[in-house]
Design a protein around this motif. Sequence first.
Motif, PDB file in Angstrom:
ATOM      1  N   LEU A   1       0.826  -1.204   0.000  1.00 55.36           N
ATOM      2  CA  LEU A   1       0.000   0.000   0.000  1.00 55.36           C
ATOM      3  C   LEU A   1       0.864   1.259   0.000  1.00 55.36           C
ATOM      4  N   ILE A   2       1.931   1.239   0.791  1.00 52.04           N
ATOM      5  CA  ILE A   2       2.808   2.404   0.885  1.00 52.04           C
ATOM      6  C   ILE A   2       3.539   2.656  -0.427  1.00 52.04           C
ATOM      7  N   PHE A   3       4.036   1.566  -1.040  1.00 50.84           N
ATOM      8  CA  PHE A   3       4.868   1.714  -2.233  1.00 50.84           C
ATOM      9  C   PHE A   3       4.106   1.419  -3.522  1.00 50.84           C
ATOM     10  N   ASN A   4       2.793   1.373  -3.459  1.00 52.62           N
ATOM     11  CA  ASN A   4       1.975   1.105  -4.644  1.00 52.62           C
ATOM     12  C   ASN A   4       2.322   2.042  -5.786  1.00 52.62           C
ATOM     13  N   GLY A   5       2.295   3.346  -5.498  1.00 50.34           N
ATOM     14  CA  GLY A   5       2.582   4.344  -6.529  1.00 50.34           C
ATOM     15  C   GLY A   5       3.986   4.229  -7.087  1.00 50.34           C
ATOM     16  N   PRO A   6       5.016   4.241  -6.229  1.00 46.77           N
ATOM     17  CA  PRO A   6       6.394   4.134  -6.734  1.00 46.77           C
ATOM     18  C   PRO A   6       6.655   2.866  -7.540  1.00 46.77           C
ATOM     19  N   ILE A   7       6.086   1.733  -7.125  1.00 46.05           N
ATOM     20  CA  ILE A   7       6.293   0.487  -7.869  1.00 46.05           C
ATOM     21  C   ILE A   7       5.623   0.573  -9.234  1.00 46.05           C
ATOM     22  N   THR A   8       4.404   1.115  -9.266  1.00 41.51           N
ATOM     23  CA  THR A   8       3.704   1.272 -10.546  1.00 41.51           C
ATOM     24  C   THR A   8       4.491   2.192 -11.467  1.00 41.51           C
ATOM     25  N   ASN A   9       4.967   3.321 -10.928  1.00 38.01           N
ATOM     26  CA  ASN A   9       5.777   4.246 -11.724  1.00 38.01           C
ATOM     27  C   ASN A   9       7.006   3.547 -12.293  1.00 38.01           C
ATOM     28  N   TRP A  10       7.667   2.754 -11.449  1.00 37.12           N
ATOM     29  CA  TRP A  10       8.889   2.066 -11.891  1.00 37.12           C
ATOM     30  C   TRP A  10       8.582   1.066 -12.999  1.00 37.12           C
ATOM     31  N   LEU A  11       7.490   0.330 -12.869  1.00 35.21           N
ATOM     32  CA  LEU A  11       7.133  -0.676 -13.870  1.00 35.21           C
ATOM     33  C   LEU A  11       6.919  -0.057 -15.247  1.00 35.21           C
ATOM     34  N   VAL A  12       6.232   1.088 -15.292  1.00 34.55           N
ATOM     35  CA  VAL A  12       5.945   1.691 -16.601  1.00 34.55           C
ATOM     36  C   VAL A  12       7.137   2.491 -17.115  1.00 34.55           C
ATOM     37  N   LYS A  13       7.871   3.116 -16.218  1.00 30.48           N
ATOM     38  CA  LYS A  13       8.993   3.958 -16.642  1.00 30.48           C
ATOM     39  C   LYS A  13      10.147   3.145 -17.200  1.00 30.48           C
ATOM     40  N   THR A  14      10.353   1.939 -16.676  1.00 29.98           N
ATOM     41  CA  THR A  14      11.490   1.120 -17.105  1.00 29.98           C
ATOM     42  C   THR A  14      11.155   0.231 -18.299  1.00 29.98           C
ATOM     43  N   TYR A  15       9.941   0.342 -18.824  1.00 32.59           N
ATOM     44  CA  TYR A  15       9.588  -0.461 -19.995  1.00 32.59           C
ATOM     45  C   TYR A  15      10.122   0.242 -21.238  1.00 32.59           C
ATOM     46  N   ARG A  16      11.260  -0.196 -21.738  1.00 33.97           N
ATOM     47  CA  ARG A  16      11.891   0.417 -22.905  1.00 33.97           C
ATOM     48  C   ARG A  16      12.400  -0.668 -23.854  1.00 33.97           C
ATOM     49  N   PRO A  17      11.516  -1.414 -24.474  1.00 36.80           N
ATOM     50  CA  PRO A  17      11.962  -2.463 -25.386  1.00 36.80           C
ATOM     51  C   PRO A  17      12.469  -1.889 -26.700  1.00 36.80           C
ATOM     52  N   THR A  18      13.198  -2.688 -27.425  1.00 31.75           N
ATOM     53  CA  THR A  18      13.636  -2.285 -28.760  1.00 31.75           C
ATOM     54  C   THR A  18      12.432  -2.200 -29.684  1.00 31.75           C
ATOM     55  N   ILE A  19      12.397  -1.161 -30.514  1.00 31.01           N
ATOM     56  CA  ILE A  19      11.357  -1.034 -31.530  1.00 31.01           C
ATOM     57  C   ILE A  19      12.031  -1.000 -32.894  1.00 31.01           C
TER      58      ILE A  19
END
Length: 240
Positions: free
Chosen positions: A31-49
């Motif tokens: 609950l405390i780190f819900n936001g930071p973990i969600t931010n990290w998951l989307v921010k670090t998604y950088r696959p090759t295109i």
Amino acid sequence: MAQKKHRKGSSVWRWLRGILFVLLVAVSLVLIFNGPITNWLVKTYRPTITRTDVKKNEKTKGNYDFRSVNSLDLKTAAQARANHKIRAIGLVAIPSIKLNLQIVNGVSDADLALATGTLKPDQVMGQGNYAIAGHRMDQKDAMFSPLFWKSRVGQKIYLTDLTHVYEYKTTERKFIKATRVDVVNDVPGQKLVTLITCDATGANRLMVRGSLVRSYAWKDAPEAALKGFSYKQKVETIAS
């Protein structure tokens, strides 16, 4: 005998209390780190295109019911990272605010957990009103958050399908009602890009709009655009 049973009961109760305590701590941390973990998951998604991927993905169908889009939460982001493959049809970049994201067809929750999505079918870069939406996150440099915090009139917006680059200049930045679905419509005689994200309350929307300035073949695109697309992301444009 009764004393042994009492000791055994006390031991089981202590064990259960320990398990309960661990569970409560785990739930609290989530609950405390819900936001930071969600931010990290989307921010670090950088696959090759790659250009090959883009050509193939352009044929995919999307979900355009943007009224059904839900707020991005940890569960959706985690499931998207674990199970979902983004079918990118291009990139959007605003180099001056370090915004660089993949674009997909449609606005399903799984797609918008990791990319931006087109708001109507059969859009063509450099033509009509190319409208895309993305989530605003708590972290100011994740997803479309830079658009909310740092975008200004006059900034350059670039779109690319890795074959051509389309340069737009921001002409409008304003907050609109969530019911203003008309902003995705084409405007006769104009070539536009329209970027949509939530405001601070989630009740309204921020609209950033730009007008087409020029287009380039990828090899002739300005260095600023190419650097913008490469920001924290690997781009391969070798033709198949």
